[in-house]
Design a protein around this motif. Structure first.
Motif, PDB file in Angstrom:
ATOM      1  N   LYS A 143      -5.137   3.506  -4.265  1.00 13.13           N
ATOM      2  CA  LYS A 143      -6.021   4.679  -4.351  1.00 13.13           C
ATOM      3  C   LYS A 143      -5.437   5.887  -3.602  1.00 13.13           C
ATOM      4  O   LYS A 143      -6.130   6.585  -2.854  1.00 13.13           O
ATOM      5  CB  LYS A 143      -7.418   4.364  -3.776  1.00 13.13           C
ATOM      6  N   PHE A 144      -4.154   6.113  -3.842  1.00 16.21           N
ATOM      7  CA  PHE A 144      -3.512   7.266  -3.211  1.00 16.21           C
ATOM      8  C   PHE A 144      -4.159   8.562  -3.679  1.00 16.21           C
ATOM      9  O   PHE A 144      -4.650   8.658  -4.811  1.00 16.21           O
ATOM     10  CB  PHE A 144      -2.019   7.307  -3.545  1.00 16.21           C
ATOM     11  N   GLY A 195      -6.331  16.813  -4.311  1.00 16.92           N
ATOM     12  CA  GLY A 195      -7.182  16.107  -3.363  1.00 16.92           C
ATOM     13  C   GLY A 195      -7.922  14.938  -3.980  1.00 16.92           C
ATOM     14  O   GLY A 195      -8.615  14.194  -3.285  1.00 16.92           O
ATOM     15  N   ASP A 196      -7.786  14.742  -5.272  1.00 12.48           N
ATOM     16  CA  ASP A 196      -8.452  13.649  -5.969  1.00 12.48           C
ATOM     17  C   ASP A 196      -7.589  12.384  -5.950  1.00 12.48           C
ATOM     18  O   ASP A 196      -6.374  12.451  -5.742  1.00 12.48           O
ATOM     19  CB  ASP A 196      -8.735  14.030  -7.422  1.00 12.48           C
ATOM     20  N   THR A 197      -8.239  11.241  -6.185  1.00  9.70           N
ATOM     21  CA  THR A 197      -7.487   9.994  -6.338  1.00  9.70           C
ATOM     22  C   THR A 197      -6.570  10.110  -7.553  1.00  9.70           C
ATOM     23  O   THR A 197      -6.939  10.702  -8.572  1.00  9.70           O
ATOM     24  CB  THR A 197      -8.449   8.810  -6.524  1.00  9.70           C
ATOM     25  N   LEU A 198      -5.378   9.553  -7.444  1.00  7.53           N
ATOM     26  CA  LEU A 198      -4.421   9.630  -8.554  1.00  7.53           C
ATOM     27  C   LEU A 198      -5.042   9.102  -9.842  1.00  7.53           C
ATOM     28  O   LEU A 198      -5.705   8.066  -9.842  1.00  7.53           O
ATOM     29  CB  LEU A 198      -3.164   8.823  -8.234  1.00  7.53           C
ATOM     30  N   GLU A 216      -1.021   9.575 -13.688  1.00  6.20           N
ATOM     31  CA  GLU A 216      -0.170   9.878 -12.521  1.00  6.20           C
ATOM     32  C   GLU A 216       0.371   8.597 -11.898  1.00  6.20           C
ATOM     33  O   GLU A 216       1.554   8.532 -11.527  1.00  6.20           O
ATOM     34  CB  GLU A 216      -0.979  10.688 -11.504  1.00  6.20           C
ATOM     35  N   CYS A 217      -0.477   7.570 -11.803  1.00  6.32           N
ATOM     36  CA  CYS A 217      -0.004   6.276 -11.293  1.00  6.32           C
ATOM     37  C   CYS A 217       1.103   5.709 -12.175  1.00  6.32           C
ATOM     38  O   CYS A 217       2.095   5.154 -11.686  1.00  6.32           O
ATOM     39  CB  CYS A 217      -1.163   5.282 -11.218  1.00  6.32           C
ATOM     40  N   ILE A 221       2.237  12.798  -4.215  1.00  4.74           N
ATOM     41  CA  ILE A 221       1.707  11.953  -3.138  1.00  4.74           C
ATOM     42  C   ILE A 221       2.331  12.322  -1.794  1.00  4.74           C
ATOM     43  O   ILE A 221       3.411  12.931  -1.735  1.00  4.74           O
ATOM     44  CB  ILE A 221       1.948  10.457  -3.436  1.00  4.74           C
ATOM     45  N   ALA A 222       1.640  11.939  -0.740  1.00  2.19           N
ATOM     46  CA  ALA A 222       2.118  12.222   0.616  1.00  2.19           C
ATOM     47  C   ALA A 222       3.362  11.388   0.920  1.00  2.19           C
ATOM     48  O   ALA A 222       3.584  10.331   0.323  1.00  2.19           O
ATOM     49  CB  ALA A 222       1.018  11.922   1.629  1.00  2.19           C
TER      50      ALA A 222
END
Length: 330
Positions: free
Chosen positions: A143-144, A150-153, A157-158, A187-188
């Motif tokens: 749940k990156f 700012g939303d969950t991927l 995107e995953c 992602i961070a």
């Protein structure tokens, strides 16, 4: 009926009408002139018979000549149509021969795809599919957050991030190609490093560690291969990338697709594409789907069109092997 057939029929009808009008006028003129001549006593009965005989001979000759011309024309049209059909058949045969040559080369390329301790061809695609599915599952489960929105991927995107790791591989502490890719900017840095750490965990695990992982989520979807590597002692190299395997395969698949779509005026494109896709396994479709939806998809325009437009009606058959389908991880 095509344009030429319609014109031919109209032409023949016109010629017969013209002949009929000509004969009608000829008889009318003949009757009128003979009637006038008889009234004036110019023509005797014997001469009238002689004139009638000459007229009949003339009409016979005209009719025979006309029918000969019509039959000659029809024979020419039949021969012309037959020649055209023969040329079209030869053209289709050439297209078909070339197509099956391309399919033969596709089979050779497939047989040349190898992976140590796994096998060749479709066996490799089976392994690749579950290796990719494992990465997709792991990244989805974390749940990156998307650092931009700012939303969950999202699922898309995953999938793109998973394919980037799958395609490029991680063979050391870092892989700058993966790290600098477009999708990885979503992602961070710590999230990126956690994926790398997970991959290293599986890559570096010894037999005992693999046994420990076998009944846990970290090896979900690849547990069959983990179990096999424990039993056989085969040193499978996990997640080392597939840049040496997939590009040639995908480009050639696109070449065949382009050939069929370009030649679709001569052959049934859908039928021939189905023949090609029915040679594939569901795991091939899974990898192809993932590739088409990734940022590495730079030279598969025709394959992209075939899948996204579902030209060969395969989406419903293999939907569970499409990353973007809700049942993919079921």
């Amino acid at each position: 009926m095509n344009k030429w057939g319609t014109l031919t029929a109209l032409g023949i009808i016109f010629l017969f009408a013209l002949l009929g009008v000509g004969v009608y006028i000829h008889f009318e003129l003949h009757d009128m002139l003979v009637s006038i001549a008889e009234e004036q006593g110019v023509v005797s009965a014997h001469e009238k018979i002689s004139i009638d005989s000459q007229i009949k001979s003339s009409i016979f000759l005209i009719t025979t000549g006309f029918l000969t011309a019509v039959l000659t024309f029809l024979a020419f049209r039949v021969q012309s149509t037959a020649n055209k059909k023969a040329r079209e058949d030869i053209a289709v045969e050439r297209v078909e021969n070339r197509y099956f040559e391309l399919v033969g080369i596709y089979k050779e390329i497939m047989s040349e795809i190898t992976l140590d301790h796994v096998g060749t061809g479709k066996q490799v695609f089976h392994f690749m599919f579950f290796e990719y599915k494992h990465l997709f599952y792991f990244i989805s489960a974390q749940k990156f957050k998307n650092v931009i929105s700012g939303d969950t991927l999202s699922v898309e995107e995953c999938a793109k991030i998973a394919f980037c790791f799958f395609y490029n591989g991680i063979t050391g502490p870092v892989n700058t190609t993966v790290e600098n890719s477009e999708c990885m900017q979503l992602i961070a840095k710590n999230d990126y490093l956690s994926i790398v750490a997970h991959i290293h965990l599986i890559q570096q695990a010894d037999t005992e560690k693999l046994k420990e992982l076998l009944n846990t989520d970290p090896v979900k979807y690849i547990n069959d291969y983990v179990d096999r590597s424990i039993k056989t002692g085969e040193g499978l190299m996990w997640f080392d990338g597939h840049r040496l395997r997939l590009p040639a395969y995908m480009k050639y698949l696109d070449l065949i697709s382009e050939y069929v779509l370009v030649k679709s005026k001569k052959i049934n494109a859908k039928e021939y594409l189905k023949y090609l896709t029915f040679r594939m396994t569901e795991h091939e479709f899974g990898v192809i789907y993932a590739y088409v939806n990734s940022e590495m998809n730079t030279y598969t325009e025709r394959v992209d069109k075939i899948i996204k437009d579902d030209i060969v009606d395969i989406r419903s058959l293999f939907y569970k092997y499409n990353t973007l389908h809700e049942d993919f991880l079921a």
